[in-house]
Design a protein around this motif. Sequence first.
Motif, short mmCIF file in Angstrom:
data_model
loop_
_atom_site.label_atom_id
_atom_site.label_comp_id
_atom_site.label_asym_id
_atom_site.label_seq_id
_atom_site.Cartn_x
_atom_site.Cartn_y
_atom_site.Cartn_z
N THR A 94 -3.46 5.01 -1.30
CA THR A 94 -4.26 5.91 -0.43
C THR A 94 -3.70 7.30 -0.57
O THR A 94 -2.94 7.58 -1.76
CB THR A 94 -4.21 5.42 1.05
OG1 THR A 94 -4.98 5.94 1.85
CG2 THR A 94 -2.77 5.44 1.51
N SER A 133 -1.71 2.85 8.51
CA SER A 133 -2.49 1.87 7.73
C SER A 133 -2.56 0.62 8.40
O SER A 133 -1.64 0.00 8.84
CB SER A 133 -1.99 1.88 6.61
OG SER A 133 -2.68 0.73 5.54
N SER A 155 -4.10 -1.88 6.73
CA SER A 155 -4.06 -2.60 5.64
C SER A 155 -3.08 -3.86 5.69
O SER A 155 -3.26 -5.14 5.26
CB SER A 155 -3.91 -2.10 4.20
OG SER A 155 -5.05 -1.32 4.07
N GLY A 181 -10.96 -3.51 0.97
CA GLY A 181 -9.58 -4.44 0.81
C GLY A 181 -9.84 -5.69 0.27
O GLY A 181 -8.91 -6.38 -0.44
N HIS A 223 -4.22 -7.91 5.07
CA HIS A 223 -4.08 -8.82 4.06
C HIS A 223 -3.15 -9.84 4.30
O HIS A 223 -3.26 -10.90 4.11
CB HIS A 223 -3.29 -7.86 2.74
CG HIS A 223 -4.32 -7.09 2.42
ND1 HIS A 223 -4.92 -7.55 1.33
CD2 HIS A 223 -4.62 -5.60 2.45
CE1 HIS A 223 -5.89 -6.60 0.61
NE2 HIS A 223 -5.80 -5.32 1.30
N THR A 241 -6.52 0.44 -5.89
CA THR A 241 -6.15 -0.89 -6.53
C THR A 241 -5.38 -0.85 -7.67
O THR A 241 -6.09 -0.43 -8.80
CB THR A 241 -7.31 -1.81 -6.41
OG1 THR A 241 -7.67 -1.73 -4.99
CG2 THR A 241 -6.63 -3.28 -6.35
N ASN A 267 -2.29 -1.49 -3.39
CA ASN A 267 -3.32 -0.24 -3.02
C ASN A 267 -2.74 0.93 -2.88
O ASN A 267 -1.40 1.46 -2.53
CB ASN A 267 -4.04 -0.41 -1.61
CG ASN A 267 -4.72 -1.87 -1.53
OD1 ASN A 267 -4.59 -2.94 -0.57
ND2 ASN A 267 -5.80 -1.96 -2.55
N VAL A 326 0.91 -1.20 0.06
CA VAL A 326 0.12 0.04 0.11
C VAL A 326 0.84 1.28 -0.13
O VAL A 326 1.94 1.21 0.68
CB VAL A 326 -1.10 0.03 1.18
CG1 VAL A 326 -0.18 0.08 2.64
CG2 VAL A 326 -1.89 1.26 1.17
N TYR A 368 2.45 -8.39 2.46
CA TYR A 368 2.18 -7.14 1.95
C TYR A 368 2.63 -6.21 3.13
O TYR A 368 2.60 -6.17 4.22
CB TYR A 368 0.56 -7.22 2.43
CG TYR A 368 -0.51 -5.73 1.99
CD1 TYR A 368 -1.12 -6.00 0.86
CD2 TYR A 368 -0.46 -4.48 2.71
CE1 TYR A 368 -2.12 -4.84 0.70
CE2 TYR A 368 -0.96 -3.54 2.44
CZ TYR A 368 -1.79 -3.59 1.44
OH TYR A 368 -2.75 -2.69 1.04
#
Length: 280
Positions: free
Chosen positions: A62, A15, A17, A248, A21, A88, A60, A7, A34
């Motif tokens: 942001t 984050s 994320s 996500g 993930h 994405t 990803n 990301v 990730y």
Amino acid sequence: MKKWYAVIGDPISQSMSPSMHDEWFENNELQATYIPVHVKEENLEDAVLSLKTLGCSGWNVTVPHKSSIIQYLDEIDSFAQQMNAVNTVEVLPNGLLRGSNTDGPGFVRSLEELYEVRCKESKVLIIGAGGAARGIGYALHKAGYGPITFTNRTLDKARQLCTEIPEAKALTIAEAEQSLSTYRLIIQTTSVGMNFAQKGMPLNPENIADGTVVADIIYNPLKTEFLIEAEKRGAFILNGTGMFVHQGALAFEKWTGIRPNTEEMNEKITDTLGGTYVNR
């Protein structure tokens, strides 16, 4: 060979994320990881080239790169094109980069996971006129919700969104407050109430009708003042954890072809943020 995903954003340390993930990779027995990558705006082009060169399988995007990254991609899907925003990126087998936007569809999935289609073909009010309002409004329209009304402190911005969605209209905050009882779905997309940094509510919730579904895409705090007041009036509430998880999950599906367990992830993130997953 172990695959890796990322990301990118500025800032990026906050984050959630990567942990989300990585857990999905582990649960689905995938050899992948990730990572967060801090990318300044002036380094975005170099970062995209580096990610591709170093074998990143997808990433990803942001803030603040969701629009500016488009110029460095080979293609984008119709939803991202409509939003002028990508969150994405897929690295295709031929090496081309394809961008998509899962934010709006992620909100729709989170809504239907809890409340199925109880709000379909009903009036929708969206508070705010930024990128989130735009994406959610378009996704709801495509999914059969509406008619849709936007309200914003700057009315011209709300009117601009109406040019992109058939039959949408714009109201002042005062007009929206007076007509709240006529909406079955109300969505708060502004930053008011986030992290308690900006206290208050985007509008007066007094006229929210019993049984209305009221959503706030903020998830820290888990229950904003706006949701608390809506719940007091008999509303069914929805916070932003579901949208975060589902956007996500949609990216994860694009990369792996697997739909991950979103309910368990919702519960875990809610627990991490210090709450109890009820969201109803």
